[in-house]
Design a protein around this motif. Structure first.
Motif, PDB file in Angstrom:
ATOM      1  N   ALA A 149      -2.513   3.393   8.876  1.00 24.05           N
ATOM      2  CA  ALA A 149      -2.842   4.675   8.251  1.00 24.05           C
ATOM      3  C   ALA A 149      -4.346   4.671   8.034  1.00 24.05           C
ATOM      4  N   VAL A 150      -4.936   5.860   8.114  1.00 19.51           N
ATOM      5  CA  VAL A 150      -6.365   6.032   7.889  1.00 19.51           C
ATOM      6  C   VAL A 150      -6.520   7.119   6.834  1.00 19.51           C
ATOM      7  N   VAL A 151      -7.378   6.858   5.848  1.00 22.83           N
ATOM      8  CA  VAL A 151      -7.655   7.808   4.777  1.00 22.83           C
ATOM      9  C   VAL A 151      -9.100   7.589   4.351  1.00 22.83           C
ATOM     10  N   HIS A 152      -9.723   8.596   3.788  1.00 24.23           N
ATOM     11  CA  HIS A 152     -11.120   8.414   3.376  1.00 24.23           C
ATOM     12  C   HIS A 152     -11.219   7.699   2.031  1.00 24.23           C
ATOM     13  N   GLU A 153     -10.621   8.268   1.002  1.00 27.21           N
ATOM     14  CA  GLU A 153     -10.795   7.735  -0.348  1.00 27.21           C
ATOM     15  C   GLU A 153      -9.542   7.031  -0.849  1.00 27.21           C
ATOM     16  N   THR A 154      -9.757   5.933  -1.569  1.00 29.86           N
ATOM     17  CA  THR A 154      -8.663   5.213  -2.215  1.00 29.86           C
ATOM     18  C   THR A 154      -8.914   5.028  -3.703  1.00 29.86           C
ATOM     19  N   GLY A 155      -9.998   5.596  -4.209  1.00 28.29           N
ATOM     20  CA  GLY A 155     -10.310   5.468  -5.629  1.00 28.29           C
ATOM     21  C   GLY A 155     -11.117   4.213  -5.932  1.00 28.29           C
ATOM     22  N   ALA A 156     -11.243   3.922  -7.199  1.00 31.03           N
ATOM     23  CA  ALA A 156     -12.057   2.791  -7.674  1.00 31.03           C
ATOM     24  C   ALA A 156     -11.519   1.467  -7.138  1.00 31.03           C
ATOM     25  N   ALA A 157     -12.421   0.493  -7.002  1.00 26.54           N
ATOM     26  CA  ALA A 157     -12.021  -0.835  -6.517  1.00 26.54           C
ATOM     27  C   ALA A 157     -10.970  -1.460  -7.436  1.00 26.54           C
ATOM     28  N   LYS A 158     -11.143  -1.292  -8.736  1.00 28.03           N
ATOM     29  CA  LYS A 158     -10.178  -1.852  -9.689  1.00 28.03           C
ATOM     30  C   LYS A 158      -8.843  -1.129  -9.524  1.00 28.03           C
ATOM     31  N   GLY A 159      -7.824  -1.860  -9.213  1.00 30.92           N
ATOM     32  CA  GLY A 159      -6.491  -1.299  -9.037  1.00 30.92           C
ATOM     33  C   GLY A 159      -6.221  -0.711  -7.664  1.00 30.92           C
ATOM     34  N   ARG A 160      -7.192  -0.794  -6.757  1.00 35.87           N
ATOM     35  CA  ARG A 160      -7.055  -0.201  -5.422  1.00 35.87           C
ATOM     36  C   ARG A 160      -5.822  -0.731  -4.692  1.00 35.87           C
ATOM     37  N   GLU A 161      -5.659  -2.034  -4.673  1.00 36.01           N
ATOM     38  CA  GLU A 161      -4.574  -2.609  -3.881  1.00 36.01           C
ATOM     39  C   GLU A 161      -3.213  -2.103  -4.348  1.00 36.01           C
ATOM     40  N   GLY A 162      -2.990  -2.096  -5.643  1.00 38.29           N
ATOM     41  CA  GLY A 162      -1.714  -1.617  -6.176  1.00 38.29           C
ATOM     42  C   GLY A 162      -1.468  -0.150  -5.875  1.00 38.29           C
ATOM     43  N   ARG A 163      -2.507   0.681  -6.038  1.00 40.73           N
ATOM     44  CA  ARG A 163      -2.371   2.105  -5.728  1.00 40.73           C
ATOM     45  C   ARG A 163      -2.027   2.319  -4.257  1.00 40.73           C
ATOM     46  N   CYS A 164      -2.678   1.560  -3.395  1.00 42.32           N
ATOM     47  CA  CYS A 164      -2.450   1.736  -1.958  1.00 42.32           C
ATOM     48  C   CYS A 164      -1.080   1.253  -1.531  1.00 42.32           C
ATOM     49  N   VAL A 165      -0.595   0.170  -2.110  1.00 39.36           N
ATOM     50  CA  VAL A 165       0.759  -0.298  -1.810  1.00 39.36           C
ATOM     51  C   VAL A 165       1.779   0.771  -2.199  1.00 39.36           C
ATOM     52  N   GLU A 166       1.568   1.424  -3.340  1.00 42.27           N
ATOM     53  CA  GLU A 166       2.484   2.480  -3.778  1.00 42.27           C
ATOM     54  C   GLU A 166       2.394   3.718  -2.873  1.00 42.27           C
ATOM     55  N   ARG A 167       1.174   4.096  -2.509  1.00 44.17           N
ATOM     56  CA  ARG A 167       0.985   5.321  -1.727  1.00 44.17           C
ATOM     57  C   ARG A 167       1.377   5.143  -0.260  1.00 44.17           C
ATOM     58  N   PHE A 168       1.235   3.923   0.275  1.00 37.83           N
ATOM     59  CA  PHE A 168       1.482   3.674   1.700  1.00 37.83           C
ATOM     60  C   PHE A 168       2.493   2.534   1.880  1.00 37.83           C
ATOM     61  N   PRO A 169       3.733   2.712   1.392  1.00 38.68           N
ATOM     62  CA  PRO A 169       4.710   1.617   1.459  1.00 38.68           C
ATOM     63  C   PRO A 169       5.180   1.292   2.876  1.00 38.68           C
ATOM     64  N   ASP A 170       4.989   2.214   3.811  1.00 44.59           N
ATOM     65  CA  ASP A 170       5.486   2.040   5.177  1.00 44.59           C
ATOM     66  C   ASP A 170       4.375   1.709   6.163  1.00 44.59           C
ATOM     67  N   VAL A 171       3.267   1.120   5.664  1.00 42.96           N
ATOM     68  CA  VAL A 171       2.084   0.852   6.480  1.00 42.96           C
ATOM     69  C   VAL A 171       1.775  -0.644   6.451  1.00 42.96           C
ATOM     70  N   ASP A 172       1.299  -1.163   7.571  1.00 43.66           N
ATOM     71  CA  ASP A 172       0.853  -2.559   7.638  1.00 43.66           C
ATOM     72  C   ASP A 172      -0.639  -2.688   7.355  1.00 43.66           C
ATOM     73  N   VAL A 173      -1.438  -1.724   7.866  1.00 47.64           N
ATOM     74  CA  VAL A 173      -2.892  -1.759   7.706  1.00 47.64           C
ATOM     75  C   VAL A 173      -3.367  -0.371   7.279  1.00 47.64           C
ATOM     76  N   LEU A 174      -4.140  -0.336   6.195  1.00 40.23           N
ATOM     77  CA  LEU A 174      -4.756   0.901   5.732  1.00 40.23           C
ATOM     78  C   LEU A 174      -6.261   0.788   5.944  1.00 40.23           C
ATOM     79  N   VAL A 175      -6.800   1.716   6.725  1.00 40.19           N
ATOM     80  CA  VAL A 175      -8.242   1.790   6.971  1.00 40.19           C
ATOM     81  C   VAL A 175      -8.786   2.892   6.082  1.00 40.19           C
ATOM     82  N   PHE A 176      -9.825   2.580   5.301  1.00 42.25           N
ATOM     83  CA  PHE A 176     -10.392   3.563   4.395  1.00 42.25           C
ATOM     84  C   PHE A 176     -11.908   3.474   4.390  1.00 42.25           C
ATOM     85  N   GLY A 177     -12.539   4.412   3.756  1.00 41.43           N
ATOM     86  CA  GLY A 177     -13.997   4.469   3.708  1.00 41.43           C
ATOM     87  C   GLY A 177     -14.486   4.855   2.332  1.00 41.43           C
ATOM     88  N   HIS A 178     -15.452   5.759   2.288  1.00 40.26           N
ATOM     89  CA  HIS A 178     -16.039   6.378   1.115  1.00 40.26           C
ATOM     90  C   HIS A 178     -17.104   5.530   0.415  1.00 40.26           C
TER      91      HIS A 178
END
Length: 166
Positions: A84-113
């Motif tokens: 999955a590719v997305v621009h923003e994932t929010g603050a570094a603190k808590g990023r991993e947990g937020r992304c696991v919740e938002r993208f449960p069916d993904v192996d690799v999340l590519v992000f920027g910002h």
């Protein structure tokens, strides 16, 4: 399969054009993933014309013309790896947990910002931010990433440092 990851190109506001070495890497990649903040449609046109396959999203600095052409989130399965590719994932603190919740069916999340390279894995989700090839901000170098995927596995994730612009 060889992949090239980039984000936050910001052409022409941060650079007049994409670096030549980045474009050379585009030419040999099997797929290019761009995590937003293109700024102009010409950069999208260049990458569409040079890429074998392009998967991109819009970012917060991308206006209506780019938002009409690109999604907020893009997904693809490449060589058995779910991206999955997305621009923003929010603050570094808590990023991993937020992304696991938002993208449960993904192996690799590519992000920027942030323009800050990132490579971490949590709960089976690998998060990759390639930084920016044109605007290093507080980083020592402008950057992009390459990796290979085969048989459902990611290999050889490499952060490439670009030489300073003259």
């Amino acid at each position: 399969m060889r992949l090239l990851l980039m984000s936050d190109t910001h052409v022409p506001t941060r650079a007049r054009s994409l670096p030549a070495s980045l474009l050379a890497a585009v030419d040999v990649a099997d797929a290019v993933l761009h995590a937003g903040d293109w700024v102009d449609e010409a950069t999208l046109d260049v990458l569409e014309s040079r890429s074998h396959r392009l998967l991109g999203v819009y970012g917060n600095n991308d206006g209506l013309p780019l938002r009409r052409r690109l999604p907020e989130v893009a997904r693809a399965e490449l060589a058995g790896v779910r991206f999955a590719v997305v621009h923003e994932t929010g603050a570094a603190k808590g990023r991993e947990g937020r992304c696991v919740e938002r993208f449960p069916d993904v192996d690799v999340l590519v992000f920027g910002h942030s323009h800050i390279p990132w490579d971490s894995t949590t709960a089976g989700l690998r998060l990759l931010n390639p930084g920016s090839p044109t605007d290093r901000r507080r980083q020592p170098f402008c950057t992009f990433m390459t990796l290979t995927v085969a048989d459902g596995t990611v290999h050889d994730v490499t952060l490439h440092r670009l030489p300073p612009r003259s």
